[in-house]
Design a protein around this motif. Sequence first.
Motif, short mmCIF file in Angstrom:
data_model
loop_
_atom_site.label_atom_id
_atom_site.label_comp_id
_atom_site.label_asym_id
_atom_site.label_seq_id
_atom_site.Cartn_x
_atom_site.Cartn_y
_atom_site.Cartn_z
N LYS A 585 8.20 1.01 32.44
CA LYS A 585 7.37 1.76 31.50
C LYS A 585 7.64 3.25 31.64
O LYS A 585 7.85 3.96 30.65
CB LYS A 585 5.88 1.49 31.77
N VAL A 586 7.63 3.74 32.88
CA VAL A 586 7.81 5.17 33.12
C VAL A 586 9.15 5.65 32.61
O VAL A 586 9.25 6.61 31.84
CB VAL A 586 7.68 5.48 34.63
N VAL A 587 10.23 4.97 33.04
CA VAL A 587 11.58 5.43 32.70
C VAL A 587 11.84 5.31 31.19
O VAL A 587 12.32 6.25 30.56
CB VAL A 587 12.64 4.65 33.50
N ASN A 588 11.52 4.15 30.62
CA ASN A 588 11.79 3.95 29.19
C ASN A 588 10.99 4.91 28.32
O ASN A 588 11.52 5.49 27.37
CB ASN A 588 11.45 2.51 28.79
N ASN A 589 9.71 5.09 28.64
CA ASN A 589 8.87 5.95 27.80
C ASN A 589 9.23 7.43 27.96
O ASN A 589 9.30 8.16 26.97
CB ASN A 589 7.40 5.72 28.13
N ALA A 641 4.04 7.81 26.09
CA ALA A 641 4.38 7.67 27.51
C ALA A 641 3.62 6.55 28.19
O ALA A 641 3.99 6.11 29.28
CB ALA A 641 4.12 8.98 28.24
N LEU A 642 2.56 6.06 27.56
CA LEU A 642 1.74 5.01 28.16
C LEU A 642 1.94 3.66 27.47
O LEU A 642 1.19 2.72 27.72
CB LEU A 642 0.26 5.42 28.11
N ARG A 643 2.94 3.57 26.60
CA ARG A 643 3.19 2.30 25.91
C ARG A 643 3.75 1.25 26.88
O ARG A 643 4.42 1.58 27.85
CB ARG A 643 4.20 2.49 24.77
N PRO A 644 3.47 -0.04 26.61
CA PRO A 644 3.98 -1.11 27.48
C PRO A 644 5.44 -1.44 27.19
O PRO A 644 5.79 -2.55 26.77
CB PRO A 644 3.06 -2.30 27.13
N ASN A 645 6.30 -0.47 27.40
CA ASN A 645 7.72 -0.63 27.11
C ASN A 645 8.43 -1.10 28.39
O ASN A 645 8.77 -0.30 29.25
CB ASN A 645 8.30 0.72 26.64
N VAL A 646 8.63 -2.40 28.54
CA VAL A 646 9.13 -2.96 29.79
C VAL A 646 10.55 -3.54 29.65
O VAL A 646 10.97 -4.37 30.45
CB VAL A 646 8.18 -4.05 30.31
N ALA A 647 11.29 -3.08 28.66
CA ALA A 647 12.66 -3.57 28.48
C ALA A 647 13.53 -3.08 29.64
O ALA A 647 13.27 -2.04 30.24
CB ALA A 647 13.22 -3.05 27.16
N PRO A 648 14.58 -3.84 30.01
CA PRO A 648 15.49 -3.39 31.07
C PRO A 648 16.07 -2.02 30.74
O PRO A 648 16.36 -1.70 29.59
CB PRO A 648 16.59 -4.47 31.07
#
Length: 777
Positions: A585-589, A641-648
Amino acid sequence: MADKNTYPGLSFAEVEERKARGETNEALEPMTRSFKQIYLENSLTLFNFINLIIASFVIYTGSYKNLLFLGVIVVNTTIGIYQELRAKKNIDELTLLNQAKATVIRNSQKYEIAQDEIVKNDLIEIKRGHQVMVDGIVLETRGIECDESQLTGEADAILKNTGDKVFSGSFVVSGTALIEATHVGKNSYTSKLTMEAKGSKKVYSELVHTMKRIIRVLTFGIIPIGAILFITSRFSNMDVNQAILGTAAAVIGMIPEGLILLTSVALAISVIRLTQRRVLVKTMGSIETLARVDILCLDKTGTLTSGELKVTDVTAVNGLTTEEFEVIIGHVSHDLNEDNATGLALMSNFKQKESDWETAHIIPFSSARKWSAVEYGHGESFVMGAPEYLFDSFSELETQAMAKATSNGLRVLAVAKTATSLSNQTLPNSLELIGFIYLEDEIRAEAPQTLAYFMKQDVEICIISGDHPQTVAQIARRAGVSGADQMIDMSKLPAETDYRELVKTHRIYGRVSPEQKRSLVEALQANGRTVGMTGDGVNDILALKKADCSIVMENGSDAAKGISNFVLLDSNFDSMVGVVLEGRKVVNNIQRVASLYLTKTVFSIILAVLFIFIAAPYPFQPIQLSPISSLTVGIPSFFLALRPNVAPIKGRFLKNVLEPALASGVSVVIYAMIILIIGQQFGWTYNETSTITVWMTGMVCYVALYYVSQPFNWKIGLMIATSISLFLALFIFGGKIFALDNLFQWHLAVVYIPLMISAIPLFYGLKRLSRKILKVK
């Protein structure tokens, strides 16, 4: 282990006297920064200093409304301090719960105390898996061996005898001992090394590293570019106040102030979420590192399995009855008194019967030896350990029995006797096999599901264990790990083995020594892999220290927890999924929204350089950048920045960030120059030119915002629509405050409407060009 009458320890009065003299130990340095450090390091930044200098020049002009940017700086700083303090509070609370304790003897009684309560001359019991907290001298020992590699660089464990010294920063790999603290706190010979040895290892964070590179580049560019722009503006006979405001706007635009804040806040919020799940995070950067891990190395016992062994069967050989064999096991296991999983299982299953057996010598279990031994006064010695480490060969029936057991995932121990005395921690000669012990270790209930998740997410699983390869392979098979049929017996590998080639084809390793575990991790890293390592014992420490990211269960050894990046305080293997998801989440967002912040930096730098050579006022005033910074970048970025973006995580951070940032930044520059030329041709005022430039800058930023907001949903659509409405409202109702002219004038509309229509194709065209230039995959 010590007799309380022989070693009564200090009295309470003597303890108080030593405390009064300052002869106390020191606790570990806190992992988090102090309140003072957090406040100062968030407030006294280079960019804040530059902003204060700009503010002083703006005050000189008397245009106080252009000081609005200071409000944003104050809010950013306050939010950064608040979130880091929240993260500090959570980490400190969990650290206190996880802090290693010391067992001391005082007034002939044993007490468990915090390490900073140890005083000089305290009597301390240390055992396998403990980190030595003070310098001391050995009073009594049961085969204690210490790893002092942190202090001396010597990898081999050192046997300690009565009267020998032990040093803080080393850890116990075998045996138990009673030591007297001779040097504590700052008087410790290795106090500085101790803090380094006990603290967490340095973690490389591409996120933090990239931010520092951006800051470093901007530091060398902002001041000289701003100074030259001001000088050339004055040489072109521009009013001093206008030159100051134009230069101030250019410099403010170059600073990605919110990006640094957003990175800190996003990491801090992730730390808070993880601590709420009972995951102790040693460093914020390690969250990102685990998110980038593409191969996860697992120690089987205590990580993949519960670590709670139970005896399933025993087999006596060479004429010994089962009852006689069990009596021997009872004596040997209780006299060894090992507190590892095997020792506890044996002592629980086999009781020690009263007899006249007196121990003459003990060799405790060691991960390197893989056996332990007891010598008795009546002339017999018994050795217990991994079968292949005790004997070169077995009978056909014995081999078949062991093969069947290991294929079912059981651990096999061989027990042998000899009339030879024990000495120098070496295996006695003339061993006679007297039986086998079979133990079972249950797979953690959550392990198969967790491993399946990682494999689905393209994270390879590698199992590295000291157990027999067949046992490891069977456990791996039951847990759903692929490649279980291609296991390797590391004890049979020649010394010249090429580990880099080995790790390309195999993922299941048995009979691995601590040094080999480290070598396997190093080989994977040499092949370009980002390695995560989980473990719980002293045999894992070398590999944990070397891995890019290390995770230890709460029930692991103190030494292992001391050098880990994460401690799973509920010993729940499934918690690792949450850690990885938080990191992603942190890195992708941040990767997505960072390009929004750098858009302003890109167009500000290019425009500042261009207007050094153009005899015209800079197209923005400081106050005009505030709605651009807040409505098109700052506020939306905090939602994103707080979206549930959990892609590799894919690609390199800086390239991924620069691709859209260059496209949008160059788009703004192109529009600014077109508007400047048109304005000069049709005699527009400065306010008219800057108004249309601000409007088109906002439109480009909204196109970039739409791009980075993918995947799109109604919430994102509502956020962007609300932001655009507020942005338009500023032009209608806040013209005087933000130095903006009426947008609804036909001679302006005929210019900005066609430009608005071209914004989308221009952005995506430049983005494709940026992708080719940056070679983004």
